[in-house]
Enzyme design. Structure first.
Site, mmCIF file in Angstrom:
data_model
loop_
_atom_site.group_PDB
_atom_site.id
_atom_site.type_symbol
_atom_site.label_atom_id
_atom_site.label_comp_id
_atom_site.label_asym_id
_atom_site.label_seq_id
_atom_site.Cartn_x
_atom_site.Cartn_y
_atom_site.Cartn_z
ATOM 1 N N ASP A 12 0.883 -1.179 0.000
ATOM 2 C CA ASP A 12 0.000 0.000 0.000
ATOM 3 C C ASP A 12 0.917 1.224 0.000
ATOM 4 O O ASP A 12 2.136 1.111 0.160
ATOM 5 C CB ASP A 12 -0.876 -0.018 1.273
ATOM 6 C CG ASP A 12 -1.784 1.205 1.365
ATOM 7 O OD1 ASP A 12 -2.392 1.592 0.350
ATOM 8 O OD2 ASP A 12 -1.892 1.800 2.462
ATOM 9 N N SER A 13 0.299 2.397 -0.107
ATOM 10 C CA SER A 13 1.084 3.623 0.006
ATOM 11 C C SER A 13 1.582 3.819 1.440
ATOM 12 O O SER A 13 2.570 4.510 1.657
ATOM 13 C CB SER A 13 0.233 4.824 -0.409
ATOM 14 O OG SER A 13 -0.921 4.889 0.403
ATOM 15 N N TYR A 44 -1.212 8.199 -2.590
ATOM 16 C CA TYR A 44 -1.383 7.805 -3.985
ATOM 17 C C TYR A 44 -2.661 8.436 -4.567
ATOM 18 O O TYR A 44 -2.763 8.654 -5.755
ATOM 19 C CB TYR A 44 -1.546 6.282 -4.088
ATOM 20 C CG TYR A 44 -0.275 5.464 -4.045
ATOM 21 C CD1 TYR A 44 0.971 6.041 -3.823
ATOM 22 C CD2 TYR A 44 -0.330 4.085 -4.254
ATOM 23 C CE1 TYR A 44 2.125 5.259 -3.798
ATOM 24 C CE2 TYR A 44 0.808 3.299 -4.236
ATOM 25 C CZ TYR A 44 2.033 3.881 -4.004
ATOM 26 O OH TYR A 44 3.162 3.096 -3.987
ATOM 27 N N GLY A 45 -3.627 8.672 -3.666
ATOM 28 C CA GLY A 45 -4.995 8.983 -4.103
ATOM 29 C C GLY A 45 -5.172 10.250 -4.910
ATOM 30 O O GLY A 45 -6.185 10.420 -5.578
ATOM 31 N N CYS A 75 -4.444 -1.660 -1.752
ATOM 32 C CA CYS A 75 -4.734 -0.236 -1.893
ATOM 33 C C CYS A 75 -5.701 -0.094 -3.067
ATOM 34 O O CYS A 75 -5.455 -0.669 -4.140
ATOM 35 C CB CYS A 75 -3.425 0.495 -2.184
ATOM 36 S SG CYS A 75 -3.622 2.215 -2.671
ATOM 37 N N ASN A 76 -6.779 0.636 -2.845
ATOM 38 C CA ASN A 76 -7.767 0.808 -3.924
ATOM 39 C C ASN A 76 -7.230 1.697 -5.046
ATOM 40 O O ASN A 76 -7.492 1.445 -6.219
ATOM 41 C CB ASN A 76 -9.053 1.407 -3.364
ATOM 42 C CG ASN A 76 -9.832 0.405 -2.543
ATOM 43 O OD1 ASN A 76 -10.684 -0.300 -3.054
ATOM 44 N ND2 ASN A 76 -9.533 0.310 -1.257
ATOM 45 N N CYS A 186 -11.207 2.562 0.388
ATOM 46 C CA CYS A 186 -9.814 2.957 0.621
ATOM 47 C C CYS A 186 -9.392 2.147 1.832
ATOM 48 O O CYS A 186 -10.133 2.087 2.831
ATOM 49 C CB CYS A 186 -9.719 4.456 0.916
ATOM 50 S SG CYS A 186 -8.090 4.957 1.532
ATOM 51 N N THR A 187 -8.236 1.509 1.753
ATOM 52 C CA THR A 187 -7.862 0.584 2.826
ATOM 53 C C THR A 187 -7.461 1.297 4.117
ATOM 54 O O THR A 187 -7.272 0.649 5.146
ATOM 55 C CB THR A 187 -6.745 -0.366 2.361
ATOM 56 O OG1 THR A 187 -5.650 0.425 1.865
ATOM 57 C CG2 THR A 187 -7.235 -1.294 1.268
ATOM 58 N N HIS A 188 -7.335 2.625 4.063
ATOM 59 C CA HIS A 188 -7.117 3.377 5.302
ATOM 60 C C HIS A 188 -8.414 3.494 6.130
ATOM 61 O O HIS A 188 -8.361 3.709 7.340
ATOM 62 C CB HIS A 188 -6.633 4.801 5.012
ATOM 63 C CG HIS A 188 -5.183 4.904 4.648
ATOM 64 N ND1 HIS A 188 -4.657 4.394 3.488
ATOM 65 C CD2 HIS A 188 -4.133 5.475 5.315
ATOM 66 C CE1 HIS A 188 -3.348 4.649 3.443
ATOM 67 N NE2 HIS A 188 -3.016 5.299 4.539
HETATM 68 N N1 DGL Z 1 -4.929 3.126 0.993
HETATM 69 C C1 DGL Z 1 -5.090 3.723 -0.299
HETATM 70 C C2 DGL Z 1 -6.368 3.252 -0.985
HETATM 71 O O1 DGL Z 1 -6.918 2.235 -0.641
HETATM 72 C C3 DGL Z 1 -5.124 5.233 -0.387
HETATM 73 C C4 DGL Z 1 -4.221 6.059 0.351
HETATM 74 C C5 DGL Z 1 -3.502 7.100 -0.469
HETATM 75 O O2 DGL Z 1 -4.123 8.051 -0.994
HETATM 76 O O3 DGL Z 1 -2.302 6.914 -0.585
HETATM 77 O O4 DGL Z 1 -6.811 3.895 -1.912
#
Ligand code: DGL
Length: 275
Positions: A12-13, A44-45, A75-76, A186-188
């Site tokens: 993931d990021s 990443y988003g 990560c999505n 989003c996995t966060h």
């Molecule tokens: N965890 C990432 C996701 O599922 C997003 C976090 C980010 O923006 O880096 O999209």
């Protein structure tokens, strides 16, 4: 090392993928994990597909070099931007799991009226949740809600500030009182799941990737005869492209105090350093 004893690579990021890695660890405690958090390049988003794909390609190579038997794109945003390309480039070497398809399957088994997809702009812009769900349920009312900053706020460790998170959640969902379900795309976001539940005190269906992806990993490994038959507990390794306090803290919350982060910057100075 036998094929089934090789580790599963998860990336993931940042800390978000720990929710996915935690789900895999709970379901398959004897599997070894290699986790990569690209903390140098997060978030990443808000980045373009091309930039995200560049990072993901390098991480996939790293995980293959670490002898991983499977790669989980936890990560999505990364799944949206890179899954198809990574599958094409590395799919013949290693099975690759994205976080979107298992969640779509789960939602599709219990489709509801009005469904929000709470995600980063990289995920909502690509529109894979909407197209995949509409292909299965054309009548579904889907409301994509893009948040550029929520994942970063969680990454910063501000999820402990319940007042702040409650205000942000009100901000995003305030205009949609009629929602019947929410996909945490989003996995966060599973880290603040209880606060989203609290916002909808009338009750709501919430879907996230934690269990869905763990089950998809198990099924795929089973079909490929790659489930680790060992009875001892898996050993995990954690790599980051930049050391951050919040990553250190979260990794220890999910995997215990013995977690040691190793630094791997992806492009410069490939020498590993233990912090
Ligand atoms: N965890 C990432 C996701 O599922 C997003 C976090 C980010 O923006 O880096 O999209």
């Amino acid at each position: 090392m036998k094929d089934a004893e090789r580790p599963i690579g998860v990336f993931d990021s940042g800390i978000g993928g720990l929710t996915v890695a935690g789900g895999i660890h709970d379901l398959l405690p004897n599997e070894h994990l290699v986790y990569f958090g690209d903390t140098r390049h997060l978030p990443y988003g808000d980045k373009s597909d091309k930039t995200i794909l560049d990072y993901c390609d390098r991480i996939a190579q790293f995980l293959i070099d670490q002898n991983c038997k499977m790669i989980v794109i936890a990560c999505n945003s990364a799944s949206s931007a890179s899954y198809a390309a990574l599958e094409q480039k590395y799919g013949h070497l290693v099975p690759i799991i994205n976080v979107i398809d298992p969640v779509v399957q789960q939602v599709s088994a219990r489709p509801c009226g009005s469904t929000a997809i709470l995600a980063t702009p990289a995920t909502t812009n690509k529109g894979l949740y909407v197209s995949k769900l509409h292909a299965l349920h054309p009548e579904m009312e889907i409301v994509p809600i893009a948040s550029k900053s929520l994942a970063t706020i969680i990454e910063e460790g501000l999820f402990y500030n319940r007042k702040l998170i409650a205000e942000i959640v009100d901000h995003y969902f305030g205009d949609y009182p009629e929602l019947e379900s929410v996909v945490l795309a989003c996995t966060h976001f599973p880290i603040i799941r209880d606060m989203i539940e609290e916002h909808f005190d009338r009750g709501i269906n919430i879907f996230d990737s934690t269990d869905a992806v763990a089950l998809a990993v198990k099924d795929r490994l089973e079909v490929m005869h790659l489930l680790n038959p060992s009875r001892s507990k898996g050993e995990h390794r954690f790599y980051v492209s930049d050391l951050t306090d919040s990553f250190q803290k979260m990794a220890r919350i999910f995997f215990g105090d013995n977690v040691q982060l190793q630094y791997y910057p992806l492009w410069e100075d490939p020498e590993l350093r233990v912090f």
